[in-house]
Design an enzyme around this catalytic site. Structure first.
Site, PDB file in Angstrom:
ATOM      1  N   TRP A  99       0.727  -1.195  -0.006  1.00 30.08           N
ATOM      2  CA  TRP A  99       0.020   0.009  -0.141  1.00 30.08           C
ATOM      3  C   TRP A  99       0.810   1.350  -0.104  1.00 30.08           C
ATOM      4  CZ3 TRP A  99      -4.088  -1.489  -2.002  1.00 30.08           C
ATOM      5  CH2 TRP A  99      -4.763  -2.483  -1.704  1.00 30.08           C
ATOM      6  N   ASP A 168      -1.776   6.866   6.352  1.00 30.62           N
ATOM      7  CA  ASP A 168      -2.722   5.894   5.746  1.00 30.62           C
ATOM      8  C   ASP A 168      -3.256   4.978   7.032  1.00 30.62           C
ATOM      9  OD1 ASP A 168      -4.387   3.920   4.770  1.00 30.62           O
ATOM     10  OD2 ASP A 168      -2.922   3.167   3.104  1.00 30.62           O
ATOM     11  N   LYS A 192     -12.199  -1.939   6.587  1.00 31.07           N
ATOM     12  CA  LYS A 192     -11.632  -2.763   7.611  1.00 31.07           C
ATOM     13  C   LYS A 192     -12.054  -2.199   9.155  1.00 31.07           C
ATOM     14  CE  LYS A 192      -8.395  -3.384   4.125  1.00 31.07           C
ATOM     15  NZ  LYS A 192      -7.695  -2.473   3.189  1.00 31.07           N
TER      16      LYS A 192
HETATM   17  C1  LIG Z   1      -7.134  -2.120   2.094  1.00 31.84           C
HETATM   18  C2  LIG Z   1      -5.922  -1.020   2.058  1.00 31.84           C
HETATM   19  C3  LIG Z   1      -5.983   0.044   1.314  1.00 31.84           C
HETATM   20  C4  LIG Z   1      -6.717   0.033   0.004  1.00 31.84           C
HETATM   21  O1  LIG Z   1      -8.015   0.481   0.103  1.00 31.84           O
HETATM   22  P1  LIG Z   1      -9.098   0.672  -0.955  1.00 31.84           P
HETATM   23  O2  LIG Z   1     -10.300   1.328  -0.290  1.00 31.84           O
HETATM   24  O3  LIG Z   1      -9.330  -0.641  -1.461  1.00 31.84           O
HETATM   25  O4  LIG Z   1      -8.659   1.633  -2.078  1.00 31.84           O
HETATM   26  C5  LIG Z   1      -4.795   1.022   1.336  1.00 31.84           C
HETATM   27  N1  LIG Z   1      -3.988   1.162   2.533  1.00 31.84           N
HETATM   28  C6  LIG Z   1      -4.281   0.052   3.305  1.00 31.84           C
HETATM   29  C7  LIG Z   1      -3.524   0.126   4.605  1.00 31.84           C
HETATM   30  C8  LIG Z   1      -5.080  -0.942   3.357  1.00 31.84           C
HETATM   31  O5  LIG Z   1      -5.382  -1.906   4.318  1.00 31.84           O
END
Ligand SMILES: *Cc1c(COP(=O)(O)O)cnc(C)c1O
Length: 358
Positions: A99, A168, A192
């Protein structure tokens, strides 16, 4: 039949949030019509949007001067929106996995990227340390990924950097107290730990915006969404509602401090079994182990039994523990809504598998 859901995202939601959402799909807020068919411009939905932002502020102790937004496009769109809105000449990224790598690739479209630290040398199995003092104060911002969903590593504290900090937090927001004042911007895809897929939470310090000199499409400007209260265009109404109900549940249970204690306790149970059971071993550096995504593989002498273990747990209604293809083995995602009962079911399966094969 009861299933034990360990999927990494979308992932388990609380019964409370699911129940409330399904009721609202039938009859939203006593309006007599479905949440899926009501205008987002009604006072009833406006209240959902306002309450959601307020609850984020309350749960995370968001100080004055920050805006809370619910946007679309996932965390992946934030990989591009962050540099579009904040990157002047160069930005600093800490690369802790797939990511973070994706975020870096997008930033490179808008300026220079300094990859100050990376754990790529060991397949992202740890969090790089000691880089904070090397940050150039002239950098536009420093970007981190607080929990690395695929590799099961997690920052245990908020870094101190002499520049704007962007994070993030898609897979660990609301799982530990955070000092929001250390961050200029935080983003998290909802699927999540915030609620349902289709919406992304953004917390942004208002005074960091409007500083870059580039043309930004209106819909990709944070300021547009701040000015319109996350309703510049039609929001994903159901997803926002599920987020509200998910956060209400966190509050009922005692808030983020309690979520943190529970996360520590659930993760410890599973790590203790991984460390005890001679068939398995963890893949992340012990001090950086995630409380949210528990990654483990079979010890070398039992490697040929991985597929067998997958079938073994499936037969016990344990779903979603197959590891990401980049790490292999197994991954148990135990976000806030995960039940201790399910963690116990997985542990029992590991113990029974051991009895059968050793
Ligand atoms: C799942 C995830 C993403 C991607 O998220 P999307 O909503 O599918 O774009 C980005 N960063 C992290 C840390 C993730 O766990």
């Amino acid at each position: 039949m009861k299933k034990h859901n360990f999927y990494a995202g979308p992932s388990r939601l609380s019964d409370y949030a699911l129940q409330a959402t399904s009721e609202a799909i039938n009859d939203f807020a006593g309006t007599g019509i479905s949440l899926l068919s009501i205008s987002h411009r009604t006072p009833e939905f406006q209240d959902v949007m306002d309450s959601s932002a307020e609850l984020v502020k309350e749960l995370l102790n968001v100080p004055e001067g920050y805006s809370v937004l619910f946007l679309q496009g996932g965390a992946s769109l934030q990989f591009a929106m962050v540099p579009l809105n904040l990157l002047d000449k160069s930005a600093t990224y800490i690369n802790t996995g797939v990511w973070a790598t994706g975020a870096i690739a997008e930033a490179k479209c808008y300026g220079e990227v300094v990859e100050l630290a990376t754990s790529k040398d060991k397949n992202f199995s740890y969090i790089p340390k000691g880089w904070e003092s090397k940050v150039d104060p002239a950098t536009s911002y420093v970007h981190i990924t607080t929990n690395n969903t695929i590799y099961g590593t997690q920052y245990k504290s908020d870094p101190n950097v002499p520049a704007l900090l962007v994070a993030d937090m898609s897979s660990d927001i609301f799982s530990r107290p955070i000092d929001i004042s250390k961050y200029a911007l935080i983003y998290a895809g909802a699927q999540k730990n915030v609620g349902a897929a289709g919406v992304t939470l953004v917390i942004v310090r208002d005074d960091v915006l409007g500083k870059v000199d580039r043309v930004i499409p209106k819909i990709l400007k944070y300021q547009t969404h701040i000015d319109k209260g996350s309703m510049y265009n039609t929001p994903p109404t159901m997803a926002v509602y599920t987020c509200l109900k998910t956060m209400e549940r966190y509050k009922q249970l005692g808030g983020v401090e309690v979520m943190h204690q529970r996360a520590n306790a659930k993760a410890q149970l599973l790590y203790d079994e991984i460390d005890r059971n001679p068939m398995f071993k963890g893949t992340a550096a012990v001090e950086d182990r995630s409380n949210m995504n528990i990654c483990f593989v079979m010890n070398d002498e039992y490697k040929d039994k991985e597929a067998l273990f997958n079938d073994f747990v499936k037969a016990r209604n344990i779903l979603g523990v197959k590891g990401h293809r980049l790490v292999g083995g197994f991954r148990a995602s135990i976000y806030n809504a995960q039940r201790e009962e399910s963690v116990q079911a997985l542990i029992t399966a590991m113990q029974d598998f051991e009895k059968r094969h050793i």
